[in-house]
Design a protein around this motif. Structure first.
Motif, PDB file in Angstrom:
ATOM      1  N   ASN A 114     -10.517  22.552  39.638  1.00 23.96           N
ATOM      2  CA  ASN A 114     -11.648  23.452  39.483  1.00 23.96           C
ATOM      3  C   ASN A 114     -12.360  23.507  40.822  1.00 23.96           C
ATOM      4  OD1 ASN A 114     -13.678  25.060  38.540  1.00 23.96           O
ATOM      5  ND2 ASN A 114     -14.830  23.382  37.606  1.00 23.96           N
ATOM      6  N   GLN A 115     -12.010  24.493  41.637  1.00 20.07           N
ATOM      7  CA  GLN A 115     -12.550  24.570  42.989  1.00 20.07           C
ATOM      8  C   GLN A 115     -14.018  24.990  42.989  1.00 20.07           C
ATOM      9  OE1 GLN A 115      -9.491  27.196  44.872  1.00 20.07           O
ATOM     10  NE2 GLN A 115      -9.707  25.723  46.516  1.00 20.07           N
ATOM     11  N   SER A 116     -14.746  24.429  43.924  1.00 16.55           N
ATOM     12  CA  SER A 116     -16.108  24.873  44.199  1.00 16.55           C
ATOM     13  C   SER A 116     -16.163  25.361  45.635  1.00 16.55           C
ATOM     14  CB  SER A 116     -17.106  23.722  44.000  1.00 16.55           C
ATOM     15  OG  SER A 116     -17.113  23.296  42.658  1.00 16.55           O
ATOM     16  N   CYS A 117     -17.087  26.275  45.922  1.00 18.55           N
ATOM     17  CA  CYS A 117     -17.243  26.790  47.276  1.00 18.55           C
ATOM     18  C   CYS A 117     -17.566  25.637  48.227  1.00 18.55           C
ATOM     19  CB  CYS A 117     -18.345  27.839  47.309  1.00 18.55           C
ATOM     20  SG  CYS A 117     -18.693  28.474  48.978  1.00 18.55           S
ATOM     21  N   LEU A 118     -16.886  25.591  49.342  1.00 23.47           N
ATOM     22  CA  LEU A 118     -17.083  24.519  50.319  1.00 23.47           C
ATOM     23  C   LEU A 118     -18.471  24.538  50.938  1.00 23.47           C
ATOM     24  CD1 LEU A 118     -13.638  24.733  52.155  1.00 23.47           C
ATOM     25  CD2 LEU A 118     -14.393  22.927  50.587  1.00 23.47           C
ATOM     26  N   LEU A 119     -19.150  25.674  50.907  1.00 23.62           N
ATOM     27  CA  LEU A 119     -20.476  25.780  51.527  1.00 23.62           C
ATOM     28  C   LEU A 119     -21.616  25.677  50.519  1.00 23.62           C
ATOM     29  CD1 LEU A 119     -19.839  28.538  54.216  1.00 23.62           C
ATOM     30  CD2 LEU A 119     -20.426  26.154  54.626  1.00 23.62           C
ATOM     31  N   CYS A 120     -21.583  26.476  49.463  1.00 23.93           N
ATOM     32  CA  CYS A 120     -22.720  26.498  48.538  1.00 23.93           C
ATOM     33  C   CYS A 120     -22.465  25.722  47.250  1.00 23.93           C
ATOM     34  CB  CYS A 120     -23.119  27.936  48.219  1.00 23.93           C
ATOM     35  SG  CYS A 120     -21.926  28.827  47.182  1.00 23.93           S
ATOM     36  N   GLY A 121     -21.205  25.355  46.989  1.00 22.32           N
ATOM     37  CA  GLY A 121     -20.886  24.558  45.814  1.00 22.32           C
ATOM     38  C   GLY A 121     -20.739  25.328  44.519  1.00 22.32           C
ATOM     39  N   VAL A 122     -20.814  26.649  44.550  1.00 18.89           N
ATOM     40  CA  VAL A 122     -20.678  27.411  43.311  1.00 18.89           C
ATOM     41  C   VAL A 122     -19.280  27.183  42.743  1.00 18.89           C
ATOM     42  CG1 VAL A 122     -19.926  29.541  44.488  1.00 18.89           C
ATOM     43  CG2 VAL A 122     -20.971  29.683  42.234  1.00 18.89           C
ATOM     44  N   PRO A 123     -19.169  26.897  41.434  1.00 23.33           N
ATOM     45  CA  PRO A 123     -17.853  26.614  40.848  1.00 23.33           C
ATOM     46  C   PRO A 123     -17.032  27.882  40.635  1.00 23.33           C
ATOM     47  CG  PRO A 123     -19.543  26.527  39.163  1.00 23.33           C
ATOM     48  CD  PRO A 123     -20.267  26.722  40.470  1.00 23.33           C
ATOM     49  N   GLY A 124     -15.749  27.672  40.384  1.00 17.68           N
ATOM     50  CA  GLY A 124     -14.862  28.786  40.058  1.00 17.68           C
ATOM     51  C   GLY A 124     -14.449  29.622  41.246  1.00 17.68           C
ATOM     52  N   THR A 125     -14.460  29.043  42.440  1.00 15.68           N
ATOM     53  CA  THR A 125     -14.084  29.773  43.650  1.00 15.68           C
ATOM     54  C   THR A 125     -12.582  29.650  43.874  1.00 15.68           C
ATOM     55  OG1 THR A 125     -16.235  29.341  44.639  1.00 15.68           O
ATOM     56  CG2 THR A 125     -14.474  29.972  46.130  1.00 15.68           C
TER      57      THR A 125
END
Length: 236
Positions: A17-28
């Motif tokens: 379950n990837q999260s954005c490397l910068l802002c942490g938003v899930p589902g990236t």
């Protein structure tokens, strides 16, 4: 086929379950959400066609006119600036290997603009001492992603660094070129081949030029350099 396989492995990550490397938003899906990707600092369109130095005219810069680098083209889309510089630093020095896919994808997106068909993709090698201290070669990870996208052979062990050079970031432009003089060896002849060399950041281009020179001395017809980001501030 290889490109499609790479996309599935890097983008979909079915088991994570990837999260954005910068802002942490899930589902990236791509390591960076659309908003953060749009925030990355792009180089201007007007730049030196040889070394990608930003210029108002878009013509050859003074350095390339007087002392052209050994590589034939430099492909790079981004400036080494916030927030990309932090991502590269974390990947390179923080041993964040999980970032390789997302950063490799940023680099691989430039693949369609390759000037010539690429036969081999080669990472800039590290000295044994630096590789042991860091634990991995960040250029190796990026080059694997580019080779998959280009459907070119990945030549991981073709080149080696002859000695442990001084850290380039501590040196001025002229010192960087002296530091990298005859720094690389190449294991075999490469007559007539077109080669892509890969690194994370370019500043003076001294490292890339030294490796390109070694490859051409072994018969390479053309050497193109591919990097994630270009640092544009360096004392002359």
């Amino acid at each position: 086929m290889l490109s499609n396989l790479f996309d599935r492995l890097v983008d979909n990550r079915l088991f994570f379950n990837q999260s954005c490397l910068l802002c942490g938003v899930p589902g990236t899906r791509h390591g960076l959400c659309p908003g953060c990707r749009a925030s990355l600092p792009r180089l201007p369109a007007e730049r030196c066609p040889h070394c990608a130095e930003p210029l108002a005219t878009g013509r050859l810069c003074g350095a390339c006119q007087h002392h052209p680098p050994a590589f034939d083209a430099l492909h790079v889309s981004y400036r080494f600036d916030y927030p990309l510089d932090g991502l590269i630093h974390a990947f390179k020095y923080g041993k964040r290997l999980e970032m390789a896919g997302a950063l490799g994808r940023l680099l691989a997106h430039e693949a369609p603009i390759a000037t010539s068909p690429i036969d081999l993709v080669v990472p800039v090698p590290l000295a044994k001492e630096r590789l042991a201290a860091r634990g991995f070669n960040q250029s190796h990870e990026l080059a694997k992603a580019l080779a998959a996208t280009m459907q070119a052979r990945f030549a991981a062990d073709l080149c080696w660094r002859k000695y442990n050079t001084r850290v380039q970031a501590t040196l001025e432009r002229a010192e960087r070129h002296r530091n990298m003089n005859d720094a690389f060896g190449v294991k075999r002849r490469l007559d007539g081949l077109c080669i892509a060399i890969v690194d994370d950041v370019a500043t003076s281009g001294a490292t890339l030029s030294s490796l390109a020179s070694a490859l051409k001395n072994q018969g390479a017809k053309r050497v193109e350099a591919w990097v994630l980001a270009r640092a544009t501030s360096l004392k002359t």
